[in-house]
Motif scaffolding. Sequence first.
Motif, PDB file in Angstrom:
ATOM      1  N   VAL A 152       0.796  -1.227   0.000  1.00  0.00           N
ATOM      2  CA  VAL A 152       0.000   0.000   0.000  1.00  0.00           C
ATOM      3  C   VAL A 152       0.835   1.286   0.000  1.00  0.00           C
ATOM      4  CG1 VAL A 152      -1.982  -1.130   1.062  1.00  0.00           C
ATOM      5  CG2 VAL A 152      -0.339   0.087   2.508  1.00  0.00           C
ATOM      6  N   HIS A 153       2.135   1.173   0.175  1.00  0.00           N
ATOM      7  CA  HIS A 153       2.998   2.354   0.119  1.00  0.00           C
ATOM      8  C   HIS A 153       3.485   2.573  -1.309  1.00  0.00           C
ATOM      9  CE1 HIS A 153       2.987   2.046   4.475  1.00  0.00           C
ATOM     10  NE2 HIS A 153       3.382   3.296   4.463  1.00  0.00           N
ATOM     11  N   PRO A 154       3.884   3.789  -1.631  1.00  0.00           N
ATOM     12  CA  PRO A 154       4.405   4.054  -2.973  1.00  0.00           C
ATOM     13  C   PRO A 154       5.613   3.150  -3.274  1.00  0.00           C
ATOM     14  CG  PRO A 154       4.048   6.118  -1.792  1.00  0.00           C
ATOM     15  CD  PRO A 154       3.855   5.009  -0.801  1.00  0.00           C
ATOM     16  N   PRO A 155       5.817   2.812  -4.538  1.00  0.00           N
ATOM     17  CA  PRO A 155       6.968   1.979  -4.906  1.00  0.00           C
ATOM     18  C   PRO A 155       8.274   2.585  -4.398  1.00  0.00           C
ATOM     19  CG  PRO A 155       5.497   2.245  -6.778  1.00  0.00           C
ATOM     20  CD  PRO A 155       4.991   3.169  -5.697  1.00  0.00           C
ATOM     21  N   GLY A 156       9.148   1.738  -3.894  1.00  0.00           N
ATOM     22  CA  GLY A 156      10.452   2.180  -3.420  1.00  0.00           C
ATOM     23  C   GLY A 156      10.519   2.558  -1.958  1.00  0.00           C
ATOM     24  N   VAL A 157       9.380   2.691  -1.291  1.00  0.00           N
ATOM     25  CA  VAL A 157       9.387   3.048   0.131  1.00  0.00           C
ATOM     26  C   VAL A 157       9.720   1.831   0.988  1.00  0.00           C
ATOM     27  CG1 VAL A 157       7.936   3.773   2.070  1.00  0.00           C
ATOM     28  CG2 VAL A 157       7.850   5.017  -0.084  1.00  0.00           C
ATOM     29  N   ALA A 158       9.030   0.731   0.744  1.00  0.00           N
ATOM     30  CA  ALA A 158       9.256  -0.499   1.511  1.00  0.00           C
ATOM     31  C   ALA A 158      10.215  -1.399   0.741  1.00  0.00           C
ATOM     32  CB  ALA A 158       7.935  -1.215   1.753  1.00  0.00           C
ATOM     33  N   TRP A 159      11.089  -2.075   1.480  1.00  0.00           N
ATOM     34  CA  TRP A 159      12.092  -2.961   0.901  1.00  0.00           C
ATOM     35  C   TRP A 159      12.010  -4.298   1.641  1.00  0.00           C
ATOM     36  CZ3 TRP A 159      17.378  -4.507   2.199  1.00  0.00           C
ATOM     37  CH2 TRP A 159      18.169  -4.839   1.092  1.00  0.00           C
TER      38      TRP A 159
END
Length: 155
Positions: free
Chosen positions: A41-48
């Motif tokens: 649910v977070h923008p791409p690249g925020v969560a890894w």
Amino acid sequence: MTLHLEEITPGNFEAALGIRVRPDQEHAVEPVERSLAEAYVHPPGVAWPRLILDGARPVGFLMAFLDIDWYGDGSVRRSGLWRLNIAAGEQGRGYGRFAVGSVGAQIRRRGGSDLYVTWHPGADGPEGFYLRLGFRKNGETSGGQTVGVLGVGHG
């Protein structure tokens, strides 16, 4: 030990979901399912999110946050370790240390110098683990959790 990280894919998704911490730790860390939902649910690249493997054997899961708006007002950007789940039978073997080092390396590659983490306070939480790795409390709390920071240098 042949430790490495793998991106979560359809091929290792079930293995990631199979990572479970000890029952007495469940109150201190969200399950992998919730972490993967939050990553989605977070923008791409925020969560890894990454699966931690020792050879071919899944031993843990980590999820970093990368360059987030910490206060939600644009004033402070931070990166760090969002979740760390080491499987119940795999703890105490250096996998958590490897995970923290891997997140630190990713932050350095992106030009960052500090790795942030939050932890559940209290004797039953992971504070001792993080302090032994060199994290220092910075005096903040986030969602009732202690905030710690570790310098990881510049990439």
